[in-house]
Design a protein around this motif. Structure first.
Motif, short mmCIF file in Angstrom:
data_model
loop_
_atom_site.label_atom_id
_atom_site.label_comp_id
_atom_site.label_asym_id
_atom_site.label_seq_id
_atom_site.Cartn_x
_atom_site.Cartn_y
_atom_site.Cartn_z
N PRO A 1 -11.46 -5.46 -44.28
CA PRO A 1 -12.28 -5.11 -43.11
C PRO A 1 -13.60 -5.87 -43.11
N GLY A 2 -13.98 -6.42 -41.97
CA GLY A 2 -15.17 -7.26 -41.87
C GLY A 2 -16.47 -6.51 -42.06
N ALA B 1 -11.14 -8.41 -35.88
CA ALA B 1 -10.12 -8.79 -34.91
C ALA B 1 -10.32 -8.01 -33.61
N GLU B 2 -9.75 -8.55 -32.53
CA GLU B 2 -9.75 -7.85 -31.26
C GLU B 2 -9.10 -6.47 -31.46
N ASP B 3 -9.62 -5.47 -30.76
CA ASP B 3 -9.13 -4.09 -30.84
C ASP B 3 -9.49 -3.36 -32.13
N ASP B 4 -10.20 -4.02 -33.05
CA ASP B 4 -10.70 -3.32 -34.24
C ASP B 4 -11.74 -2.28 -33.82
N THR B 5 -11.73 -1.15 -34.50
CA THR B 5 -12.84 -0.21 -34.34
C THR B 5 -13.97 -0.68 -35.25
N ARG C 1 -10.93 -0.40 -39.81
CA ARG C 1 -9.57 -0.70 -40.28
C ARG C 1 -8.88 0.55 -40.88
N ASP C 2 -8.46 0.51 -42.15
CA ASP C 2 -7.71 1.65 -42.71
C ASP C 2 -8.59 2.75 -43.28
N ARG C 3 -9.92 2.60 -43.11
CA ARG C 3 -10.80 3.57 -43.75
C ARG C 3 -11.08 4.75 -42.84
N ASP C 4 -11.69 5.77 -43.41
CA ASP C 4 -12.09 6.92 -42.63
C ASP C 4 -13.36 6.59 -41.84
#
Ligand code: GTP
Ligand code: MG
Length: 345
Positions: free
Chosen positions: A234-235, A262-266, A330-333
């Protein structure tokens, strides 16, 4: 497994110094030489930054560099303004950077923003080299365009070299007052213990090969482990500017120093009050300089990896702040990321 070039992040190099001492000219020279060199890869114009790939670095550095010794992808330069009003931008640039160039006009020596830059680098423990710029203005200087500095320095008349030495020793003295030991870079054995001073002219290009060589050597030698980041993760980045962009609303100019966005990333962005949680609508890269006059100023990309400069368009960015952190969830909370961003503010 040992990391390949694509796993290694590009080191970020901040260019700092007093107003008019030649920071932008030095970057222009690096960019310009690569146009002349032709075959070398293209320089990417980034938001607030210039990426110089390894093949270009080695073209400019010529015989000083053996590219097979390097596996870092190149260097990402961040220019900063020298005007006294822009302390925050300098501090941000210094904090973001892995290494830095302190540009000092040899005739002007240390000035207020030179001293300020040194203390920023000291506080952020950023290793740096000194570019003692404008050597071509020493009366009687015999220019040797684009050449490495040591032979051209040794070819000057005794009087000219003596003049330059006096000016260089003043800079070395100022660095010593600030607590740094330094010497002409070709006499430095350990760049961690001693600051290398590189005589250079952004005008004639003398010494520019040396600047790139020293920066590349410094990053490869001392920073490689820090560059072994997972750029697919995650950036994470820093907001340089919050700007209105026609057709996109409020956008963020971000230097991404870790991972991918990336596009659509929160993303979570530091703001005046609570951090903003939003979704990336578009990632915009400035077009090549030659195309900038066409109506489309940006290319849209699906994703981008560190280190790079990128414009992020997303809803609800109005309260975002320059200097604030940006993180991809990404995959984090999400709550954990909000806390991490808050802690960084
Ligand atoms: P700010 O961004 O305002 O802090 O200035 P800067 O450090 O980026 O300086 P810039 O590159 O804009 O250069 C200032 C002036 O010095 C310009 O007129 C340049 O042409 C000139 N200059 C820069 N480097 C050299 C050099 O090596 N030799 C000579 N003769 N002139 C130089
Ligand atoms: Mg400038």
């Amino acid at each position: 497994s040992s990391p390949t070039q694509s796993d290694l992040r590009t080191p970020i190099v901040a260019v700092l110094g007093h107003v008019d001492h030649g920071k932008t000219s030095l970057l222009d020279k690096i960019r310009g030489s690569t146009v002349i060199e032709g075959e070398a890869g293209a320089i990417t114009q980034h938001i607030g930054a210039t990426a110089v790939p390894l093949d270009v670095v080695s073209e400019v550095a010529g015989s000083l560099i053996d590219p097979t010794e390097f596996d870092l992808p190149g260097l990402l330069f961040i220019d900063t303004p020298g005007h006294h009003a822009f302390t925050t931008l300098r501090a941000r640039g210094g904090a973001l950077a892995d290494i830095a160039i302190l540009v000092v006009d040899v005739n002007d020596g240390f000035q207020p923003q030179t001293k300020e830059a040194v203390s920023i680098l000291q506080d952020s423990q950023t290793p740096f080299v000194v570019a003692a710029n404008k050597v071509d203005t020493i009366p009687g200087w015999n220019p040797n365009p684009d050449s490495p500095i040591r032979p051209t320095y040794e070819e000057q008349s005794d009087r000219v070299r003596g003049d330059l030495d006096d000016k260089l020793y003043e800079i070395i003295g100022e660095l010593s007052d600030a607590g740094f030991s330094s010497d002409l870079y070709w006499r430095v054995q350990n760049f961690r213990a001693n600051i290398g001073v590189i005589p250079v002219s952004a005008e004639t290009g003398e010494g520019v090969p040396d600047v790139l060589t020293v920066l590349m050597g410094l990053s490869q030698r001392y920073m490689k482990e820090e560059m072994e980041v997972d750029v697919t993760g995650p950036g994470a980045g820093t907001v340089l500017e919050v700007k209105e962009e026609q057709g996109f609303g409020t956008t963020l100019d971000v230097i991404l120093y870790d991972g991918t966005v990336a596009e659509d990333d929160t993303i979570v962005v530091g703001a005046k009050n609570e951090p903003i949680v939003t979704t990336v609508r578009a990632l915009l890269k400035p077009r090549e300089l030659s195309e900038i006059r066409t109506e489309k100023r940006f290319d849209q990309v699906d994703s981008i990896a560190a280190a790079s400069g990128i414009k992020i368009a997303a809803p609800d960015l109005e309260d975002a702040m320059a200097g604030a952190p940006v993180q991809v969830v990404r995959d984090r909370d999400t709550q954990d990321v909000i806390e991490a961003v808050t802690a960084e503010m």
